[in-house]
Structure formats: C-alpha cells, structure tokens
Design a protein around this motif. Structure first.
Motif, PDB file in Angstrom:
ATOM      1  N   PRO A 107      -9.705  -9.357   7.673  1.00  0.00           N
ATOM      2  CA  PRO A 107      -8.032  -9.283   7.181  1.00  0.00           C
ATOM      3  C   PRO A 107      -7.897 -10.391   6.094  1.00  0.00           C
ATOM      4  O   PRO A 107      -8.003 -11.439   7.179  1.00  0.00           O
ATOM      5  CB  PRO A 107      -7.741  -8.410   8.610  1.00  0.00           C
ATOM      6  N   LEU A 108      -7.624  -9.763   5.078  1.00  0.00           N
ATOM      7  CA  LEU A 108      -6.908 -10.699   4.417  1.00  0.00           C
ATOM      8  C   LEU A 108      -5.760 -10.773   4.499  1.00  0.00           C
ATOM      9  O   LEU A 108      -4.906  -9.267   4.512  1.00  0.00           O
ATOM     10  CB  LEU A 108      -7.158 -11.003   3.257  1.00  0.00           C
ATOM     11  N   LEU A 109      -4.552 -12.118   4.437  1.00  0.00           N
ATOM     12  CA  LEU A 109      -3.215 -11.637   5.031  1.00  0.00           C
ATOM     13  C   LEU A 109      -1.970 -11.806   4.065  1.00  0.00           C
ATOM     14  O   LEU A 109      -0.875 -10.749   3.792  1.00  0.00           O
ATOM     15  CB  LEU A 109      -2.752 -12.247   6.307  1.00  0.00           C
ATOM     16  N   ARG A 110      -2.386 -12.578   3.401  1.00  0.00           N
ATOM     17  CA  ARG A 110      -1.055 -12.912   2.368  1.00  0.00           C
ATOM     18  C   ARG A 110      -1.771 -12.560   1.081  1.00  0.00           C
ATOM     19  O   ARG A 110      -3.128 -13.470   1.117  1.00  0.00           O
ATOM     20  CB  ARG A 110      -0.277 -14.614   2.292  1.00  0.00           C
ATOM     21  N   LEU A 111      -1.356 -13.003  -0.289  1.00  0.00           N
ATOM     22  CA  LEU A 111      -1.566 -13.383  -1.602  1.00  0.00           C
ATOM     23  C   LEU A 111      -0.859 -13.539  -2.268  1.00  0.00           C
ATOM     24  O   LEU A 111       0.695 -13.570  -2.353  1.00  0.00           O
ATOM     25  CB  LEU A 111      -2.367 -11.503  -1.966  1.00  0.00           C
ATOM     26  N   ALA A 112      -0.819 -14.826  -3.547  1.00  0.00           N
ATOM     27  CA  ALA A 112      -0.421 -15.493  -4.255  1.00  0.00           C
ATOM     28  C   ALA A 112      -0.353 -15.285  -5.180  1.00  0.00           C
ATOM     29  O   ALA A 112      -1.236 -15.817  -6.029  1.00  0.00           O
ATOM     30  CB  ALA A 112       0.247 -16.741  -2.784  1.00  0.00           C
ATOM     31  N   TRP A 113       0.016 -14.351  -6.782  1.00  0.00           N
ATOM     32  CA  TRP A 113      -0.302 -14.542  -7.803  1.00  0.00           C
ATOM     33  C   TRP A 113       0.197 -16.004  -8.592  1.00  0.00           C
ATOM     34  O   TRP A 113       2.006 -16.333  -8.791  1.00  0.00           O
ATOM     35  CB  TRP A 113      -0.135 -14.065  -8.742  1.00  0.00           C
ATOM     36  N   ALA A 128      -7.255  -5.717   5.097  1.00  0.00           N
ATOM     37  CA  ALA A 128      -6.766  -5.600   6.262  1.00  0.00           C
ATOM     38  C   ALA A 128      -8.953  -5.346   5.935  1.00  0.00           C
ATOM     39  O   ALA A 128      -9.878  -5.094   6.733  1.00  0.00           O
ATOM     40  CB  ALA A 128      -7.044  -4.717   7.827  1.00  0.00           C
ATOM     41  N   ASP A 129      -9.242  -4.701   5.287  1.00  0.00           N
ATOM     42  CA  ASP A 129     -10.353  -4.647   4.692  1.00  0.00           C
ATOM     43  C   ASP A 129     -11.250  -5.882   3.901  1.00  0.00           C
ATOM     44  O   ASP A 129     -13.212  -5.568   3.653  1.00  0.00           O
ATOM     45  CB  ASP A 129     -10.870  -3.101   4.023  1.00  0.00           C
ATOM     46  N   GLY A 130     -11.002  -6.868   4.173  1.00  0.00           N
ATOM     47  CA  GLY A 130     -11.245  -8.311   3.421  1.00  0.00           C
ATOM     48  C   GLY A 130     -11.447  -8.484   2.274  1.00  0.00           C
ATOM     49  O   GLY A 130     -12.094  -9.466   1.760  1.00  0.00           O
ATOM     50  N   SER A 131     -10.893  -7.905   1.247  1.00  0.00           N
ATOM     51  CA  SER A 131     -11.314  -7.989   0.101  1.00  0.00           C
ATOM     52  C   SER A 131     -10.079  -7.989  -0.642  1.00  0.00           C
ATOM     53  O   SER A 131      -8.372  -7.371   0.101  1.00  0.00           O
ATOM     54  CB  SER A 131     -11.607  -6.267  -0.647  1.00  0.00           C
ATOM     55  N   ASP A 182      -9.653   0.213   1.244  1.00  0.00           N
ATOM     56  CA  ASP A 182     -10.207   0.712   2.821  1.00  0.00           C
ATOM     57  C   ASP A 182      -9.498   1.182   4.286  1.00  0.00           C
ATOM     58  O   ASP A 182      -9.556   1.911   5.374  1.00  0.00           O
ATOM     59  CB  ASP A 182     -12.131   1.064   3.334  1.00  0.00           C
ATOM     60  N   LYS A 183      -8.521   0.038   4.167  1.00  0.00           N
ATOM     61  CA  LYS A 183      -8.153   0.549   5.676  1.00  0.00           C
ATOM     62  C   LYS A 183      -6.227  -0.369   5.213  1.00  0.00           C
ATOM     63  O   LYS A 183      -6.402  -0.970   3.647  1.00  0.00           O
ATOM     64  CB  LYS A 183      -8.632  -0.754   6.687  1.00  0.00           C
ATOM     65  N   GLU A 184      -5.785  -0.690   5.555  1.00  0.00           N
ATOM     66  CA  GLU A 184      -4.122  -0.654   5.710  1.00  0.00           C
ATOM     67  C   GLU A 184      -4.022  -2.673   4.911  1.00  0.00           C
ATOM     68  O   GLU A 184      -4.811  -3.339   4.730  1.00  0.00           O
ATOM     69  CB  GLU A 184      -2.976  -1.989   7.052  1.00  0.00           C
ATOM     70  N   VAL A 185      -3.087  -1.827   3.649  1.00  0.00           N
ATOM     71  CA  VAL A 185      -2.939  -3.069   2.613  1.00  0.00           C
ATOM     72  C   VAL A 185      -1.637  -4.779   3.583  1.00  0.00           C
ATOM     73  O   VAL A 185      -0.674  -3.643   3.930  1.00  0.00           O
ATOM     74  CB  VAL A 185      -2.208  -2.238   1.700  1.00  0.00           C
ATOM     75  N   HIS A 186      -2.126  -5.555   3.333  1.00  0.00           N
ATOM     76  CA  HIS A 186      -1.110  -6.325   3.889  1.00  0.00           C
ATOM     77  C   HIS A 186      -0.322  -7.220   3.187  1.00  0.00           C
ATOM     78  O   HIS A 186       1.122  -8.110   3.218  1.00  0.00           O
ATOM     79  CB  HIS A 186      -2.220  -7.285   4.485  1.00  0.00           C
ATOM     80  N   ASP A 187      -0.804  -6.446   1.158  1.00  0.00           N
ATOM     81  CA  ASP A 187       0.713  -7.888   0.511  1.00  0.00           C
ATOM     82  C   ASP A 187      -0.157  -7.707  -0.299  1.00  0.00           C
ATOM     83  O   ASP A 187      -1.141  -7.208  -1.365  1.00  0.00           O
ATOM     84  CB  ASP A 187       0.149  -9.249   0.797  1.00  0.00           C
ATOM     85  N   ILE A 188       0.610  -7.881  -1.711  1.00  0.00           N
ATOM     86  CA  ILE A 188       0.753  -7.007  -2.981  1.00  0.00           C
ATOM     87  C   ILE A 188       1.539  -7.852  -3.811  1.00  0.00           C
ATOM     88  O   ILE A 188       2.765  -8.864  -2.931  1.00  0.00           O
ATOM     89  CB  ILE A 188       1.716  -5.718  -3.921  1.00  0.00           C
TER      90      ILE A 188
END
Length: 318
Positions: A198-204, A171-174, A152-158
């Motif tokens: 907002p969630l900023l980073r993602l590491a799988w 930034a939608d917190g999910s 719903d908002k800007e995507v910070h990481d993939i």
C-alpha cells in the motif's frame, strides 16, 4: 501544547493574522474525539489554547485543513472522518456549517481516509475513501461534482495539482492522476515494486507540479516522482531508521521536502539535480521525544514546521 490525548491531524490557518491559528485533532479509538484550536505568536514564540474554540468531533479526524485562500473572511475548517465536515471558526465560537455525505443510497458514508482542498478553485474539495472512490465536492453548493472509482482497493490519500487535476494513492500500490475533463481515464505514474504494497501518503509539489512524493506502508523510503518520466522514481530517500509517516514539500522552494517517522526524526531533504549512486543525505534533522505521527509545513508559516507526537505538538524553526 499537551492535551490529554494522542494528537494526529493538524492544520495551520492561512488567514492573515498576527496570531496564527493551528487546529489539532485527537486520536482516540472511540466515537468521542476533539479538535482544539491554539494560536501561535511568532514574536513571543508562545502557543496558547483557545478553550472557546475547542469542539467535539465524531471519531478521530483523519485530516484537518483550513480554507486555502488567506483573503476569505473568517476561518473555515474542514475535517474528514465519517463524513466531510465544514466548520466556521469565529472569534469566540465554532459552528458546523455542513456535513457532506457522498453516499446516494445510505445515510452513512464509507470512512474517509483523507481530503485535499483545491487552492486554485477553493469551491472544490476532493475526498478519498476506503470504498475505492474519490469524490469531488462543490463545497459552496454542498453537492457532489463527480465521484470516481479511482483504484482497485481503498484510497489512502488525494492531492490536487491544478484546478481540475488530482492524484491519489491506494492500498493497490499505485499513484494515479485524474483530469476532470476526461473522467473515464486515469494515468498510473508509479506502482510499488512489491505488488500490492500500500501507498499511504501523497504530496504534490506546489512550486513545481512535475514532482510528487509518496510513502509506502512500513517502509523507511520516500519516493520522489517526476510525472514526465513515470514508473521510475527520480529519487528514493532512505535515511530514516523506521517507517515514514508524513511528508510535506516546502511551501516556498521546489527542492525541499520534510519527512517524519517512527524513528522520532523529522528530516529536511534537498533534492539534487542529479542523484548520486549512494543516495541522498538529509540536510537537517530534528529528533523528537517519540514517534512522529504527522507534520505540516504551511505556506502561511514557511519558516516553521509543525510536528505531532504522542500528545505533543511542536513547532520547528527551519
């Protein structure tokens, strides 16, 4: 390595070589930025710049990443910023291979916050953007494979999990997981406890795909998720004394993760099989000379962690 500007993005080459290449991106708040390439010699512990391989980059690169396959001939470097760009890194020169624009209606592209190169299918790169979308590119053909409104908002990481499965944070917190075989649906596996943090980073975790980690804006917490039990974190690591800026799983062990932040500390954690009531202490720590902006823990250099703070890049022996 002390260039005359703040460093942010970093990438470590996976190509087999005695002198490992490391790309470093500048963070200057204007159009003119740079990418420098240095070599690291593990035997002599020396870092040497390669002036011929430095090149101009429009705007600060939000991320840099080398082609994930060590067998690919010659190094290919990707960067995100105003566009997704691919560069061929030769012995003595760098040439831009492609500039990929995901906008069908404009010669400009909404700024890209990050991207991830698919290790299982290296023809695929996924980008995340402030325009709420994630775009999956076939970089060999230079075409968009698919573009999804991911949040719903800007995507910070993939981050990629498997060949056709990726996750993103926003930034939608999910945290949402997508499967390219069913593009209409996504699975929300975590939402920030305070709405819209907002969630900023993602590491799988590449050693065990059940686990991923994320960080919240202005928070000292690293949230560890198990996708089998969504919504409830399996652990929250809370020993930083400032905001966490970067996270990276160990390339050779599913149990270890490194984090770095505004407290100038890089911490290595070992995930317990069961978390105790008082939380988890890091197993080792390093204090840098300033706030750490970025870290890399590469499969090609599993004994070393690269950190960036102010205009310095340091390599830490694990």
């Amino acid at each position: 390595m002390n260039p005359p500007y703040t460093l942010y993005s970093m990438a470590i080459s996976s190509a087999a070589a005695s002198h490992r290449r490391i790309a470093l991106g500048s963070f200057v708040e204007e159009y003119a930025n740079r990418v420098d390439i240095v070599t690291f010699d593990e035997e002599t512990l020396s870092i040497k710049p390669i002036p011929n391989l430095s090149f101009d980059h429009p705007y600060p690169p939000t991320k840099l990443m080398f082609h994930p396959n060590p067998k690919v001939s010659g190094d290919i470097l990707a960067s995100s910023g105003d566009f997704l760009r691919l560069y061929g890194v030769r012995e003595n020169s760098v040439e831009q291979i492609s500039v990929l624009n995901n906008s069908k209606s404009s010669e400009f592209c909404a700024p890209l916050t990050s991207f991830d190169w698919n290790e299982v299918e290296p023809r695929r790169i996924g980008t995340s953007s402030i325009d709420t979308t994630c775009t999956i590119w076939d970089v060999e053909k230079g075409v968009v494979e698919t573009q999804l409104i991911a949040h719903d908002k800007e995507v910070h990481d993939i981050a990629w999990g498997e060949a056709g499965v990726f996750a993103s944070v926003s930034a939608d917190g999910s945290v949402r997981v997508f499967d390219l075989r069913d593009k209409e649906h996504s699975t929300i596996i975590y939402e920030s406890p305070q709405p819209d943090t907002p969630l900023l980073r993602l590491a799988w975790n590449k050693q065990d795909l059940r686990y991923m980690a994320t960080i919240l804006m202005d928070s000292n917490k690293i949230v560890i998720l198990d996708i089998r039990s969504p919504t409830m974190p399996v652990a929250e690591l809370e020993r930083h004394r400032g905001s966490v800026n970067a996270i990276a799983w160990a390339p050779a062990s599913w149990q270890h993760i490194c984090s770095a932040g505004d407290d100038s500390q890089a911490l290595i954690w070992e995930l317990p099989t069961v978390a105790g009531p008082n939380g988890i202490d890091p197993m080792s720590m390093y204090t840098a000379g300033a706030e750490i902006n970025q870290l890399q823990w590469s499969a090609s250099m599993p004994d070393w962690i690269a950190i960036a703070f102010t205009n310095k890049m340091q390599l830490l022996k694990v």
